[in-house]
Write an enzyme that holds these catalytic residues in place. Structure first.
Site, mmCIF file in Angstrom:
data_model
loop_
_atom_site.group_PDB
_atom_site.id
_atom_site.type_symbol
_atom_site.label_atom_id
_atom_site.label_comp_id
_atom_site.label_asym_id
_atom_site.label_seq_id
_atom_site.Cartn_x
_atom_site.Cartn_y
_atom_site.Cartn_z
ATOM 1 N N LYS A 13 7.443 -11.079 -4.382
ATOM 2 C CA LYS A 13 8.321 -11.425 -2.989
ATOM 3 C C LYS A 13 8.344 -12.201 -2.317
ATOM 4 O O LYS A 13 8.641 -13.544 -2.324
ATOM 5 C CB LYS A 13 9.423 -10.737 -3.010
ATOM 6 N N ARG A 88 19.424 -5.463 1.872
ATOM 7 C CA ARG A 88 18.189 -4.175 1.274
ATOM 8 C C ARG A 88 19.352 -2.978 0.341
ATOM 9 O O ARG A 88 19.030 -1.590 0.179
ATOM 10 C CB ARG A 88 17.487 -3.521 2.226
ATOM 11 N N ARG A 122 -2.203 -4.500 -2.307
ATOM 12 C CA ARG A 122 -2.055 -6.021 -1.626
ATOM 13 C C ARG A 122 -3.217 -6.269 0.161
ATOM 14 O O ARG A 122 -3.628 -4.417 0.662
ATOM 15 C CB ARG A 122 -0.500 -5.461 -0.825
ATOM 16 N N ARG A 155 -1.987 -3.011 5.038
ATOM 17 C CA ARG A 155 -0.443 -2.610 6.266
ATOM 18 C C ARG A 155 -0.825 -0.994 6.189
ATOM 19 O O ARG A 155 -1.040 -0.104 5.159
ATOM 20 C CB ARG A 155 0.560 -3.725 5.243
ATOM 21 N N ARG A 166 8.759 4.213 -0.505
ATOM 22 C CA ARG A 166 9.782 2.529 -0.499
ATOM 23 C C ARG A 166 9.807 2.018 -1.272
ATOM 24 O O ARG A 166 10.959 1.634 -1.886
ATOM 25 C CB ARG A 166 8.480 1.237 -0.141
HETATM 26 P P1 AMP Z 1 8.568 -5.759 3.735
HETATM 27 O O1 AMP Z 1 7.631 -5.790 4.597
HETATM 28 O O2 AMP Z 1 9.798 -6.010 3.786
HETATM 29 O O3 AMP Z 1 8.841 -4.624 2.056
HETATM 30 O O4 AMP Z 1 9.408 -3.868 4.694
HETATM 31 C C1 AMP Z 1 8.715 -3.294 5.287
HETATM 32 C C2 AMP Z 1 9.376 -2.631 5.856
HETATM 33 O O5 AMP Z 1 10.066 -3.068 6.928
HETATM 34 C C3 AMP Z 1 10.433 -1.782 5.212
HETATM 35 O O6 AMP Z 1 10.148 -0.094 4.066
HETATM 36 C C4 AMP Z 1 12.122 -1.104 6.078
HETATM 37 O O7 AMP Z 1 11.444 -0.382 6.952
HETATM 38 C C5 AMP Z 1 11.690 -2.400 7.107
HETATM 39 N N1 AMP Z 1 12.481 -3.789 6.359
HETATM 40 C C6 AMP Z 1 12.493 -4.542 6.158
HETATM 41 N N2 AMP Z 1 13.309 -5.805 5.940
HETATM 42 C C7 AMP Z 1 14.861 -4.291 5.822
HETATM 43 C C8 AMP Z 1 15.956 -4.604 5.634
HETATM 44 N N3 AMP Z 1 16.344 -5.581 5.038
HETATM 45 N N4 AMP Z 1 17.316 -3.643 5.752
HETATM 46 C C9 AMP Z 1 16.194 -2.011 6.475
HETATM 47 N N5 AMP Z 1 14.477 -2.441 7.086
HETATM 48 C C10 AMP Z 1 14.128 -3.043 6.557
#
Ligand code: AMP
Length: 212
Positions: A13, A88, A122, A155, A166
């Protein structure tokens, strides 16, 4: 173009979002990136969000919804944006509907067995947050960013155990949004495996077909 990106962790994404933002001219708004910045800067929000991110859980809705509301009010997001990582869950999707009307929700889907492999390969730049992948998008010089030459790191939430968590959270909470947007006639689905440029071509083609 007001676009929402859906798809499991590791579907690409973030990578497609950068290309889409260039193509359509709006900002790439990644809630994960914004939250990680808050954590790094030790803001109040960052302190609250940190443990959820580390454990691969969702940060509480009220915090994330307000963060997105503030971001979408900024001038650069008025005409269009690429929203990556939000909504989400159902609650966030309803909140977004109250803020603006999105044009499409793009689902990048993958074969389940590809997911863990993709997420754990990644690497991100510790300085500029550029994203690489050992298999699909390696840096020119191993371990270093092509753009700013800083070190690439894994990360913390890309460790295998967290990735599994996740993916579970995605299956339980985020996947139902696929039918949410389908019912609204906004869903566009693209197979997310292959070379980045080819996937991007598929994305643009699918989005243009939707408009016709
Ligand atoms: P991402 O980089 O989008 O995979 O997000 C990394 C982490 O940030 C996720 O595993 C959540 O802990 C938090 N996170 C990101 N976006 C959201 C969201 N829309 N709602 C809740 N937690 C989020």
């Amino acid at each position: 173009m007001k676009l929402v990106l859906l798809g499991p962790p590791g579907a690409g994404k973030g990578t497609q979002a950068v290309l889409l933002a260039e193509h359509f001219g709006g900002p790439h708004i990644s809630t994960g990136d914004i939250l990680r910045r808050h954590v790094a800067e030790k803001t109040d929000l960052g302190k609250k969000a940190e443990k959820y991110i580390r454990e691969g859980k969702l940060v509480p809705d009220d915090l994330v919804i307000e963060m997105v509301r503030t971001r979408l009010r900024q001038k650069d997001a008025r005409k269009g944006f690429i929203l990556d990582g939000f909504p989400r869950n159902r609650e966030q999707a309803t909140a977004l509907d109250g803020m603006t009307k999105v044009d499409a929700a793009l689902l990048l889907f993958l074969d389940p067995e590809d997911l863990i492999k993709r997420s754990t390969g990644r690497r991100v730049c510790e300085n500029c947050e550029a994203v690489y992948h050992l298999l699909t998008n390696p840096p020119k010089k191993p371990g270093f960013c092509d753009r700013c030459h800083s070190k690439l790191i894994v990360r913390e939430d890309d460790r295998e155990e967290t990735v599994r968590r996740r993916i579970e959270v995605y299956e339980e909470q985020t996947k139902p949004l696929v039918s949410y947007y389908k019912t609204k006639g906004l869903l566009v689905q693209v197979y997310g495996s292959g070379i980045i440029d080819e996937i991007f071509e598929r994305v643009i083609e699918a989005l243009s077909q939707r408009k016709r």
